[in-house]
Design a protein around this motif. Structure first.
Motif, PDB file in Angstrom:
ATOM      1  N   GLY A  45       0.946  -0.959  -0.267  1.00 57.09           N
ATOM      2  CA  GLY A  45      -0.216   0.266   0.053  1.00 57.09           C
ATOM      3  C   GLY A  45       0.647   1.237  -0.009  1.00 57.09           C
ATOM      4  N   GLY A  46       1.928   1.015   0.467  1.00 54.67           N
ATOM      5  CA  GLY A  46       3.004   2.136   0.860  1.00 54.67           C
ATOM      6  C   GLY A  46       3.720   2.513  -0.813  1.00 54.67           C
ATOM      7  N   GLY A  47       4.097   1.631  -1.398  1.00 58.53           N
ATOM      8  CA  GLY A  47       4.326   1.580  -2.343  1.00 58.53           C
ATOM      9  C   GLY A  47       2.980   2.291  -3.793  1.00 58.53           C
ATOM     10  N   SER A  48       2.531   2.171  -3.806  1.00 54.75           N
ATOM     11  CA  SER A  48       0.990   2.493  -4.606  1.00 54.75           C
ATOM     12  C   SER A  48       0.762   3.971  -4.093  1.00 54.75           C
ATOM     13  CB  SER A  48      -0.218   1.134  -4.715  1.00 54.75           C
ATOM     14  OG  SER A  48      -0.422   2.043  -3.576  1.00 54.75           O
ATOM     15  N   GLU A  49       1.047   4.242  -3.051  1.00 56.78           N
ATOM     16  CA  GLU A  49       0.829   5.252  -2.770  1.00 56.78           C
ATOM     17  C   GLU A  49       2.055   6.362  -2.828  1.00 56.78           C
ATOM     18  OE1 GLU A  49      -0.059   5.914   1.214  1.00 56.78           O
ATOM     19  OE2 GLU A  49      -1.180   4.626   1.529  1.00 56.78           O
ATOM     20  N   ARG A  50       2.941   6.021  -3.013  1.00 58.62           N
ATOM     21  CA  ARG A  50       4.270   6.755  -3.511  1.00 58.62           C
ATOM     22  C   ARG A  50       4.273   6.721  -4.713  1.00 58.62           C
ATOM     23  NH1 ARG A  50       9.827   4.050  -1.120  1.00 58.62           N
ATOM     24  NH2 ARG A  50       8.801   4.298   1.753  1.00 58.62           N
ATOM     25  N   LEU A  51       4.035   5.517  -5.825  1.00 55.31           N
ATOM     26  CA  LEU A  51       3.721   5.544  -6.723  1.00 55.31           C
ATOM     27  C   LEU A  51       2.686   6.406  -7.428  1.00 55.31           C
ATOM     28  CD1 LEU A  51       4.594   4.523 -10.066  1.00 55.31           C
ATOM     29  CD2 LEU A  51       2.836   2.923  -9.504  1.00 55.31           C
ATOM     30  N   ALA A  52       1.931   6.943  -7.170  1.00 59.58           N
ATOM     31  CA  ALA A  52       0.494   8.083  -7.165  1.00 59.58           C
ATOM     32  C   ALA A  52       1.037   8.992  -7.141  1.00 59.58           C
ATOM     33  CB  ALA A  52      -0.648   7.359  -6.779  1.00 59.58           C
ATOM     34  N   SER A  53       1.846   9.300  -5.637  1.00 63.79           N
ATOM     35  CA  SER A  53       2.105  10.498  -5.035  1.00 63.79           C
ATOM     36  C   SER A  53       3.603  11.282  -6.497  1.00 63.79           C
ATOM     37  CB  SER A  53       2.884  10.852  -3.919  1.00 63.79           C
ATOM     38  OG  SER A  53       3.962  11.988  -3.876  1.00 63.79           O
ATOM     39  N   VAL A  54       4.112  10.400  -7.472  1.00 63.54           N
ATOM     40  CA  VAL A  54       5.182   9.959  -8.436  1.00 63.54           C
ATOM     41  C   VAL A  54       4.317  10.271  -9.446  1.00 63.54           C
ATOM     42  CG1 VAL A  54       7.893   9.605  -9.458  1.00 63.54           C
ATOM     43  CG2 VAL A  54       7.549   9.104  -7.121  1.00 63.54           C
ATOM     44  N   GLU A  55       3.625  10.207  -9.957  1.00 66.89           N
ATOM     45  CA  GLU A  55       2.659  10.509 -11.167  1.00 66.89           C
ATOM     46  C   GLU A  55       2.121  11.790 -10.876  1.00 66.89           C
ATOM     47  OE1 GLU A  55       0.174   6.903 -11.352  1.00 66.89           O
ATOM     48  OE2 GLU A  55       1.952   5.502 -12.336  1.00 66.89           O
ATOM     49  N   GLN A  56       1.386  12.194  -9.857  1.00 66.12           N
ATOM     50  CA  GLN A  56       0.873  13.302  -9.718  1.00 66.12           C
ATOM     51  C   GLN A  56       1.883  14.311 -10.035  1.00 66.12           C
ATOM     52  OE1 GLN A  56      -2.600  14.056  -9.311  1.00 66.12           O
ATOM     53  NE2 GLN A  56      -2.167  16.315  -9.541  1.00 66.12           N
ATOM     54  N   ARG A  57       3.158  14.221  -8.819  1.00 67.80           N
ATOM     55  CA  ARG A  57       3.924  15.342  -9.399  1.00 67.80           C
ATOM     56  C   ARG A  57       4.543  14.802 -10.745  1.00 67.80           C
ATOM     57  NH1 ARG A  57       7.638  13.654  -4.257  1.00 67.80           N
ATOM     58  NH2 ARG A  57       9.331  12.841  -5.641  1.00 67.80           N
ATOM     59  N   LEU A  58       4.922  14.503 -11.286  1.00 68.24           N
ATOM     60  CA  LEU A  58       4.929  14.523 -12.761  1.00 68.24           C
ATOM     61  C   LEU A  58       3.771  15.202 -13.562  1.00 68.24           C
ATOM     62  CD1 LEU A  58       6.793  14.136 -14.967  1.00 68.24           C
ATOM     63  CD2 LEU A  58       6.300  10.932 -15.000  1.00 68.24           C
ATOM     64  N   SER A  59       2.905  14.616 -13.735  1.00 70.97           N
ATOM     65  CA  SER A  59       1.158  15.549 -13.796  1.00 70.97           C
ATOM     66  C   SER A  59       1.378  17.171 -13.643  1.00 70.97           C
ATOM     67  CB  SER A  59       0.426  14.942 -13.650  1.00 70.97           C
ATOM     68  OG  SER A  59      -0.999  14.760 -14.208  1.00 70.97           O
ATOM     69  N   ASP A  60       1.502  17.270 -12.751  1.00 70.34           N
ATOM     70  CA  ASP A  60       1.378  18.786 -12.590  1.00 70.34           C
ATOM     71  C   ASP A  60       2.451  19.402 -12.737  1.00 70.34           C
ATOM     72  OD1 ASP A  60      -0.634  18.562 -10.640  1.00 70.34           O
ATOM     73  OD2 ASP A  60       0.568  18.241  -8.909  1.00 70.34           O
ATOM     74  N   HIS A  61       3.810  18.635 -12.819  1.00 76.91           N
ATOM     75  CA  HIS A  61       5.457  19.655 -13.312  1.00 76.91           C
ATOM     76  C   HIS A  61       5.106  18.970 -15.038  1.00 76.91           C
ATOM     77  CE1 HIS A  61       9.337  19.964 -14.510  1.00 76.91           C
ATOM     78  NE2 HIS A  61       9.265  18.510 -15.531  1.00 76.91           N
ATOM     79  N   GLU A  62       4.154  18.679 -15.610  1.00 78.85           N
ATOM     80  CA  GLU A  62       3.936  18.977 -17.229  1.00 78.85           C
ATOM     81  C   GLU A  62       3.102  19.217 -16.973  1.00 78.85           C
ATOM     82  OE1 GLU A  62       2.962  14.933 -17.808  1.00 78.85           O
ATOM     83  OE2 GLU A  62       4.295  13.938 -18.382  1.00 78.85           O
ATOM     84  N   ALA A  63       2.083  19.969 -16.784  1.00 75.99           N
ATOM     85  CA  ALA A  63       1.247  20.338 -16.345  1.00 75.99           C
ATOM     86  C   ALA A  63       1.764  22.460 -16.521  1.00 75.99           C
ATOM     87  CB  ALA A  63      -0.886  21.087 -15.317  1.00 75.99           C
ATOM     88  N   ARG A  64       2.536  22.416 -15.676  1.00 74.04           N
ATOM     89  CA  ARG A  64       3.303  23.397 -15.434  1.00 74.04           C
ATOM     90  C   ARG A  64       4.637  24.195 -16.293  1.00 74.04           C
ATOM     91  NH1 ARG A  64       3.933  22.156  -9.654  1.00 74.04           N
ATOM     92  NH2 ARG A  64       6.384  21.636 -10.402  1.00 74.04           N
ATOM     93  N   CYS A  65       5.227  22.848 -16.826  1.00 72.90           N
ATOM     94  CA  CYS A  65       5.464  23.083 -18.533  1.00 72.90           C
ATOM     95  C   CYS A  65       4.599  23.405 -19.054  1.00 72.90           C
ATOM     96  CB  CYS A  65       6.345  21.883 -18.802  1.00 72.90           C
ATOM     97  SG  CYS A  65       8.169  21.261 -17.529  1.00 72.90           S
TER      98      CYS A  65
END
Length: 91
Positions: A3-23
């Motif tokens: 569960g902790g690994g999937s939360e981290r993965l979801a967090s990383v995906e969200q940060r990546l998505s936010d980063h792409e939006a800002r870019c």
């Protein structure tokens, strides 16, 4: 633990998505800025050509005025020269 690994993965995906939006947003701003700069440069080019043509016209007017003044001086000096030649021939 999984569960902790999937939360981290979801967090990383969200940060990546936010980063792409800002870019993407920044890229849009850069494109708008570049378009504005290009428009300003085009305006400067047209102003430059207008000034260059105005200076050329002014210079040509100066040359024309100078040549007209020279012709006028030559035409007014001609009768005096004819009289001098006639007086010299009469002597």
């Amino acid at each position: 633990m999984k569960g902790g690994g999937s939360e981290r993965l979801a967090s990383v995906e969200q940060r990546l998505s936010d980063h792409e939006a800002r870019c993407e947003e920044r890229l849009g701003e850069i494109k708008a800025s570049a378009a504005g700069t290009l428009k300003a440069v085009e305006g400067l080019k047209s102003r430059f050509w207008a000034i260059a043509l105005s200076l050329l016209a002014w210079a040509m007017a100066q040359v024309w005025a100078g040549s007209q003044a020279r012709v006028s001086r030559l035409e007014s000096a001609r009768p005096a020269m004819v009289r001098e030649v006639a007086d010299a021939a009469a002597r």
